[in-house]
Design a protein around this motif. Structure first.
Motif, PDB file in Angstrom:
ATOM      1  N   LYS A 147      53.439 -32.905  92.134  1.00 15.64           N
ATOM      2  CA  LYS A 147      52.261 -33.781  92.050  1.00 15.64           C
ATOM      3  C   LYS A 147      51.801 -34.066  90.612  1.00 15.64           C
ATOM      4  N   GLU A 186      60.275 -24.571  91.227  1.00 17.15           N
ATOM      5  CA  GLU A 186      59.254 -23.603  91.644  1.00 17.15           C
ATOM      6  C   GLU A 186      59.216 -22.378  90.733  1.00 17.15           C
ATOM      7  N   SER A 228      55.234 -42.123  91.988  1.00 18.07           N
ATOM      8  CA  SER A 228      55.651 -41.753  93.336  1.00 18.07           C
ATOM      9  C   SER A 228      56.090 -42.990  94.120  1.00 18.07           C
ATOM     10  N   ASN A 254      57.220 -35.169  97.882  1.00 25.69           N
ATOM     11  CA  ASN A 254      55.982 -34.623  98.442  1.00 25.69           C
ATOM     12  C   ASN A 254      55.770 -33.150  98.114  1.00 25.69           C
ATOM     13  N   HIS A 255      56.628 -32.608  97.267  1.00 26.40           N
ATOM     14  CA  HIS A 255      56.517 -31.193  96.923  1.00 26.40           C
ATOM     15  C   HIS A 255      55.246 -30.980  96.099  1.00 26.40           C
ATOM     16  N   PRO A 256      54.436 -29.981  96.459  1.00 27.74           N
ATOM     17  CA  PRO A 256      53.149 -29.775  95.772  1.00 27.74           C
ATOM     18  C   PRO A 256      53.265 -29.625  94.253  1.00 27.74           C
ATOM     19  N   GLN A 257      54.301 -28.945  93.774  1.00 29.99           N
ATOM     20  CA  GLN A 257      54.429 -28.743  92.332  1.00 29.99           C
ATOM     21  C   GLN A 257      54.899 -29.998  91.599  1.00 29.99           C
TER      22      GLN A 257
END
Length: 170
Positions: free
Chosen positions: A110, A15, A118, A105-108
């Motif tokens: 993706k 992050e 995945s 599943n972490h947005p960053q």
């Protein structure tokens, strides 16, 4: 450190990187943590189904702890497998079996995890956890059987007419 603490550290560091190139480099830095499968063992016997690129997985249980060896022909997958190794290698089988991975599943994540990647990494995590559940069950059965055998032996030594249960728990 626990699996969750390592995953928190991985995600926290991830992050902090606001550039996808830096995030990509961070993922690749985990290749050094990978217990790589030697080229001669990269056979269909160890190949993971469900990965778009080639990936191999060797699992071992040592004294109730997981020992991972992984490999891929894709750098990004090798980096992700290295991160998995860093999080899971030498952890107790029970902890690995119960782990609920969040990083997939972490947005960053993706931009680095298209649907094929995945799905492939999720398949690897599932295979690892299935292995850990099976080995944990076997260890429990061995402990249960050993206790049952000790109880039976003790009862026989006392001259008791009691018999131990003979059904297996597995």
């Amino acid at each position: 450190a626990s699996i969750e603490a390592r995953e928190d550290e991985f995600l926290g560091n991830f992050e902090l990187l606001d550039d996808t190139l830096l995030q990509f480099e961070y993922i690749l830095s985990f290749i050094r943590d990978l217990n790589t499968i030697p080229e001669e063992d990269r056979t269909d016997d160890w190949k993971v189904e469900g990965c778009a690129s080639n990936a191999w997985l060797m699992l071992e249980a040592r004294n109730g702890h997981l020992k991972l060896s992984l490999g891929s022909d894709s750098l990004i997958i090798e980096g992700l497998l290295g991160a998995l190794t860093w999080m899971l290698d030498t952890q107790p089988l029970e902890d690995v079996a119960a782990w609920q991975p969040r990083f997939l599943n972490h947005p960053q994540m993706k931009p680095h995890l298209n649907s094929d990647r995945s799905h492939g990494i999720a398949s690897i995590v599932k295979a690892i956890q299935t292995f850990c559940v099976a080995r944990t069950t076997q260890l429990g059965c061995l402990r249960h059987a050993s206790s049952r055998q000790l109880a039976s032996s003790a009862a026989q030594a006392k001259g008791s007419n009691q018999s131990s249960a003979s059904s297996s728990c597995c």
